[in-house]
Design a protein around this motif. Structure first.
Motif, PDB file in Angstrom:
ATOM      1  N   LEU A 172      -0.033 -73.390  22.220  1.00  0.00           N
ATOM      2  CA  LEU A 172      -1.068 -72.628  22.995  1.00  0.00           C
ATOM      3  C   LEU A 172      -1.857 -73.216  23.892  1.00  0.00           C
ATOM      4  N   ARG A 173      -1.557 -74.555  24.115  1.00  0.00           N
ATOM      5  CA  ARG A 173      -2.346 -75.423  25.139  1.00  0.00           C
ATOM      6  C   ARG A 173      -2.487 -74.794  26.618  1.00  0.00           C
ATOM      7  N   PRO A 174      -1.208 -74.384  27.236  1.00  0.00           N
ATOM      8  CA  PRO A 174      -1.165 -73.605  28.474  1.00  0.00           C
ATOM      9  C   PRO A 174      -1.875 -72.467  28.275  1.00  0.00           C
ATOM     10  N   VAL A 175      -2.097 -71.621  27.461  1.00  0.00           N
ATOM     11  CA  VAL A 175      -2.414 -70.127  27.337  1.00  0.00           C
ATOM     12  C   VAL A 175      -3.905 -70.581  27.328  1.00  0.00           C
ATOM     13  N   VAL A 176      -4.521 -71.426  26.626  1.00  0.00           N
ATOM     14  CA  VAL A 176      -5.888 -71.844  26.679  1.00  0.00           C
ATOM     15  C   VAL A 176      -6.339 -72.399  28.013  1.00  0.00           C
ATOM     16  N   GLU A 177      -5.666 -72.918  28.353  1.00  0.00           N
ATOM     17  CA  GLU A 177      -5.960 -73.683  29.801  1.00  0.00           C
ATOM     18  C   GLU A 177      -6.033 -72.546  30.810  1.00  0.00           C
ATOM     19  N   VAL A 178      -5.111 -71.530  30.750  1.00  0.00           N
ATOM     20  CA  VAL A 178      -5.265 -70.611  31.663  1.00  0.00           C
ATOM     21  C   VAL A 178      -6.492 -69.470  31.635  1.00  0.00           C
ATOM     22  N   VAL A 179      -6.705 -69.309  30.366  1.00  0.00           N
ATOM     23  CA  VAL A 179      -7.522 -68.504  30.082  1.00  0.00           C
ATOM     24  C   VAL A 179      -8.746 -68.880  30.372  1.00  0.00           C
ATOM     25  N   CYS A 180      -9.247 -70.271  30.296  1.00  0.00           N
ATOM     26  CA  CYS A 180     -10.367 -70.931  30.724  1.00  0.00           C
ATOM     27  C   CYS A 180     -10.608 -71.091  32.214  1.00  0.00           C
ATOM     28  N   MET A 181      -9.314 -71.153  32.933  1.00  0.00           N
ATOM     29  CA  MET A 181      -9.505 -71.232  34.359  1.00  0.00           C
ATOM     30  C   MET A 181      -9.610 -70.038  34.968  1.00  0.00           C
ATOM     31  N   LEU A 182      -9.087 -69.026  34.424  1.00  0.00           N
ATOM     32  CA  LEU A 182      -8.837 -67.717  35.216  1.00  0.00           C
ATOM     33  C   LEU A 182     -10.227 -67.004  35.463  1.00  0.00           C
ATOM     34  N   PRO A 183     -11.505 -67.541  35.117  1.00  0.00           N
ATOM     35  CA  PRO A 183     -12.767 -66.934  35.661  1.00  0.00           C
ATOM     36  C   PRO A 183     -13.035 -67.628  37.253  1.00  0.00           C
ATOM     37  N   LEU A 184     -12.298 -68.689  37.466  1.00  0.00           N
ATOM     38  CA  LEU A 184     -12.557 -69.294  38.666  1.00  0.00           C
ATOM     39  C   LEU A 184     -11.920 -68.121  39.830  1.00  0.00           C
ATOM     40  N   VAL A 185     -11.034 -67.495  39.724  1.00  0.00           N
ATOM     41  CA  VAL A 185     -10.499 -66.492  40.521  1.00  0.00           C
ATOM     42  C   VAL A 185     -11.322 -65.291  40.728  1.00  0.00           C
ATOM     43  N   VAL A 186     -12.128 -65.093  39.904  1.00  0.00           N
ATOM     44  CA  VAL A 186     -12.959 -63.740  39.897  1.00  0.00           C
ATOM     45  C   VAL A 186     -14.447 -64.247  40.244  1.00  0.00           C
TER      46      VAL A 186
ATOM     47  N   LEU B  84     -13.390 -53.287  46.706  1.00  0.00           N
ATOM     48  CA  LEU B  84     -13.758 -54.608  47.454  1.00  0.00           C
ATOM     49  C   LEU B  84     -13.730 -55.741  46.461  1.00  0.00           C
ATOM     50  N   SER B  85     -14.144 -55.463  45.456  1.00  0.00           N
ATOM     51  CA  SER B  85     -13.988 -56.707  44.502  1.00  0.00           C
ATOM     52  C   SER B  85     -12.456 -57.111  44.301  1.00  0.00           C
ATOM     53  N   LEU B  86     -11.661 -56.291  44.197  1.00  0.00           N
ATOM     54  CA  LEU B  86     -10.392 -56.272  43.955  1.00  0.00           C
ATOM     55  C   LEU B  86      -9.710 -57.065  44.940  1.00  0.00           C
ATOM     56  N   ASP B  87     -10.219 -56.728  46.307  1.00  0.00           N
ATOM     57  CA  ASP B  87      -9.995 -57.275  47.656  1.00  0.00           C
ATOM     58  C   ASP B  87     -10.089 -59.083  47.322  1.00  0.00           C
ATOM     59  N   MET B  88     -11.310 -59.030  46.762  1.00  0.00           N
ATOM     60  CA  MET B  88     -11.838 -60.354  46.840  1.00  0.00           C
ATOM     61  C   MET B  88     -11.160 -61.318  45.599  1.00  0.00           C
ATOM     62  N   ILE B  89     -10.703 -60.747  44.893  1.00  0.00           N
ATOM     63  CA  ILE B  89     -10.212 -61.466  43.615  1.00  0.00           C
ATOM     64  C   ILE B  89      -8.599 -61.664  44.063  1.00  0.00           C
ATOM     65  N   VAL B  90      -8.032 -60.655  44.909  1.00  0.00           N
ATOM     66  CA  VAL B  90      -6.691 -61.183  45.431  1.00  0.00           C
ATOM     67  C   VAL B  90      -6.772 -62.274  46.560  1.00  0.00           C
ATOM     68  N   ILE B  91      -7.969 -62.481  47.056  1.00  0.00           N
ATOM     69  CA  ILE B  91      -8.084 -63.427  48.280  1.00  0.00           C
ATOM     70  C   ILE B  91      -8.367 -64.762  47.527  1.00  0.00           C
ATOM     71  N   ALA B  92      -9.254 -64.625  46.584  1.00  0.00           N
ATOM     72  CA  ALA B  92      -9.438 -65.864  45.558  1.00  0.00           C
ATOM     73  C   ALA B  92      -8.519 -66.198  44.900  1.00  0.00           C
ATOM     74  N   GLY B  93      -7.618 -65.359  44.325  1.00  0.00           N
ATOM     75  CA  GLY B  93      -6.279 -65.612  43.703  1.00  0.00           C
ATOM     76  C   GLY B  93      -5.412 -66.366  44.579  1.00  0.00           C
ATOM     77  N   LEU B  94      -5.279 -66.036  45.787  1.00  0.00           N
ATOM     78  CA  LEU B  94      -4.261 -66.719  46.923  1.00  0.00           C
ATOM     79  C   LEU B  94      -4.880 -68.179  47.100  1.00  0.00           C
ATOM     80  N   VAL B  95      -6.283 -68.006  47.018  1.00  0.00           N
ATOM     81  CA  VAL B  95      -6.746 -69.627  47.200  1.00  0.00           C
ATOM     82  C   VAL B  95      -6.560 -70.235  46.348  1.00  0.00           C
ATOM     83  N   MET B  96      -6.483 -69.906  44.974  1.00  0.00           N
ATOM     84  CA  MET B  96      -6.295 -71.051  43.992  1.00  0.00           C
ATOM     85  C   MET B  96      -4.716 -71.300  43.715  1.00  0.00           C
ATOM     86  N   ALA B  97      -3.788 -70.094  44.380  1.00  0.00           N
ATOM     87  CA  ALA B  97      -2.557 -70.389  44.208  1.00  0.00           C
ATOM     88  C   ALA B  97      -2.113 -71.372  45.151  1.00  0.00           C
ATOM     89  N   VAL B  98      -3.024 -71.606  46.120  1.00  0.00           N
ATOM     90  CA  VAL B  98      -2.509 -72.621  47.186  1.00  0.00           C
ATOM     91  C   VAL B  98      -3.421 -73.926  46.394  1.00  0.00           C
TER      92      VAL B  98
END
Lengths: 323, 316
Positions: free
Chosen positions: A117-131, B289-303
């Protein structure tokens, strides 16, 4: 460096000339960095200190009137100050408790019972960084709007109302916990990596300790500094958070500061300054606690670096969280 | 953070290499549960976290995605898929705000990277442990000093009646804090310390022996940086830049407290739209717009994450 080649060339005949040449070149090379280092550090120091100093001057010095500390003495009696600060502190305590209660068992579980489960937990915890927080809050408002729209006849509606209670908005605790997850996860993960959990648990079990006793008296004490780090980061994040609270219409500390800034510009600057100093103090206490927990003096710098290193993502996140 | 990737990599490797072992571990679990009866399954501890993430994170983000690509017909109440909101979010003032945010973030991230590296290098080459501790602690605090307090500290310093503005008569020079430049100056206040925190371990990883070897081979300082230092640091530098970009891009409170609407930024536009300052029929544009932001932030994280992984492989 340019001086090295000419000096070294005449030195070729005598081997004795070698160390000498090297010495002068070394001194020359060292002197130059010292100049730019001084310049860089001085300019950086100015850039970071001047706003703090001038904030202080701004709060105590009124043009054409002289010095007055009214901006500070008035804070305590200001309307809404106590309530908003208490609300923020309460939210912070609840967020810290919730995020630790969620992550500590999860991280122990992926180390002891369910490594897959470790990768799952890690991804779940890190995802908020993208939002970003502002995107999260648009999602939260959308969900909250469902309440009156679709659920007003169902028992869920009461939950929706309770979650948005003005005096203690649980929805903020949930949102802040989401924002804090990456930092709490990283801090605890770094702490756990330094501890051989399975061995500790086995040893404790061999000594006859039950599972709860093992977690409480064996594992958690080993994680003290990363628990403190995670709590501090969460506290800083919640105390400074503005975006989510203001857009959902609640009034914790940061929102209050903005709301008084129109009428009481000096006071809002004074409160901002105080909140920085308090944060600073907490961080110092934390790094002190971290170094006290460290076993060797050799690890002192690294121990003090651990909170800051784990503060990196947190920093980014709490910077974005506050924003 | 720097130590994170190796474990992930190790976990990933263990996952594939250890597949047989894990496979016999998982089916074995019911068996042991059967013999011992009361033993809880290993994943139970992770369950609350996963459930919480589904409710606290999955639900809002799901609602956001759903709202960004659907439209409710007010007459019939029917819901239909549409690209209309997303399309609108990439037009006119909304597009302008996205571009403004990207420009501001890229500019501040670039300056922040350069300044952060200079400061970190100054700290690394200075041998005093006290300076290092002080800079690290200060960076840890200042990187967290975003948002509202920062905005007000700068209002007091460089605002219209700010202390430095009055002392230096900056207003007569055309200085304006409530502008693109002003925001950039403020953002650097938390971006530079962030870069210092990110890059310091990487600079530590540059072994003095490499430099000595380069010197012995007759390389100049420039040649050393050009052929040894920068290539080794490149992943960390790019990773740091991307992280700074993400931080600046997501920043809202400082700008909200300071410039209101005078600088086009996507976070301000979203907040505006959420507060109801939007044309009828465009309510969902905030979601788009939020979705646009998430896409950009996601690209950033993917890099960012692969770079982070790569740089930590080099420097440990």
């Amino acid at each position: 460096m340019a001086a090295l080649t000419p000096t070294a060339a005449p030195a070729r005949p005598g081997p004795a000339g070698r160390p000498e040449a090297r010495g002068t070149a070394g001194a020359g090379a060292r002197r130059r960095p010292r100049v730019w280092r001084g310049v860089v550090l001085t300019l950086a120091g100015l850039y970071f200190v001047v706003p703090l100093l001038s904030s202080f001057v701004f709060t105590v010095h009124i043009p054409n009137q002289g010095v007055s500390f009214a901006a500070y003495t008035g804070i305590l009696s200001a309307d809404g100050f106590g309530r908003s600060l208490l609300l923020s502190l309460g939210l912070a305590a609840a967020t810290i408790a919730l995020s630790l209660l969620l992550t500590v068992p999860a991280l122990l579980a992926v180390r002891l019972g369910a490594p897959r489960l470790r990768p799952v937990v890690e991804v779940v915890c890190m995802l908020p960084l993208v939002v970003p927080p502002i995107a999260l809050v648009t999602g939260v408002t959308t969900v909250l709007r469902w309440g009156p729209d679709h659920l007003s006849r169902t028992p869920f509606y009461q939950t929706f109302l309770a979650v948005q209670d003005e005096s203690f908005p649980i929805v903020l605790v949930l949102a802040y916990t989401v924002l804090a997850l990456p930092f709490v996860y990283r801090s605890l993960d770094a702490g756990l990596r330094a501890v051989d959990v399975p061995t500790l648990v086995e040893a404790a079990r061999n000594c006859g300790a039950g599972p709860l006793y093992t977690v409480w008296r064996v594992i958690l004490p080993n994680l003290r500094s990363s628990l403190a780090g995670a709590s501090f980061l969460t506290l800083a994040l919640v105390l400074g958070e503005y975006t989510i609270a203001s857009l959902l219409g609640f009034r914790p500390f940061a929102v209050w500061i903005v709301s008084v800034s129109g009428a009481e510009a000096r006071m809002s600057v004074a409160v901002s300054l105080l909140s920085l100093l308090i944060t600073w103090g907490l961080l110092l206490v934390l790094s002190r606690a971290g170094t006290r927990g460290a076993a060797t003096t050799g690890s002192v710098p690294s121990a003090s670096a651990v909170p800051s290193a784990s503060a990196v993502p947190s920093a980014s996140a709490s910077a974005s969280g506050k924003e | 953070m720097t130590a994170l990737p190796p474990t992930t990599a190790a976990a990933g490797r263990r996952g594939t290499a250890g597949r047989p072992g894990a496979a016999n571990g998982a089916p074995a679990a019911p068996g042991t549960r059967g013999t011992r009866g009361r033993k809880a399954p290993g994943w139970l501890g992770a369950l609350p976290l996963l459930v919480f993430a589904a409710i606290g994170f999955g639900l809002p983000v799901g609602a956001l995605l759903y709202g960004a690509v659907t439209r409710d017909d007010p007459a019939t109440g029917a819901t239909a898929l549409t690209g209309e909101h997303l399309q609108r979010s990439l037009q006119g003032p909304y597009l302008g705000s996205l571009v403004g945010s990207v420009q501001l973030s890229a500019l501040t991230a670039l300056i922040g990277t350069v300044l952060g590296v200079l400061i970190a290098q100054a700290v690394v080459t200075a041998r005093g442990g006290a300076l290092r501790t002080a800079v690290l602690t200060a960076s840890g605090v200042l990187a967290n000093f975003g948002g509202i307090p920062l905005a007000f500290a700068f209002v007091a310093t460089l605002g219209i009646s700010g202390v430095v503005t009055r002392l230096g008569r900056l207003d007569s020079l055309g200085w304006n804090l409530y502008s693109f430049t002003g925001l950039a100056v403020i953002y650097l206040y938390f971006l530079v310390p962030l870069m210092v925190l990110v890059i310091l371990p990487a600079l530590d990883g540059l072994r003095p022996q490499w430099r000595e070897a380069a010197q012995n081979a007759g390389a100049t300082a420039w040649q050393f940086w050009r052929h040894v230092g920068l290539p080794v640091l490149a992943p960390s530098l790019l990773g740091g830049f991307v992280l700074l970009f993400g931080s600046a891009f997501a920043a809202h409170a400082t700008a909200a407290a300071l410039v209101g609407g005078s600088v086009p930024l996507v976070t301000l536009k979203i907040a505006d739209a959420l507060s109801g300052n939007v044309l009828v029929g465009q309510e969902n544009v905030a979601l788009a717009l939020s979705l646009d932001m998430i896409v950009i932030a996601g690209l950033v994280m993917a890099v960012y994450l692969p770079l982070q992984r790569r740089s930590s492989r080099w420097l440990h």
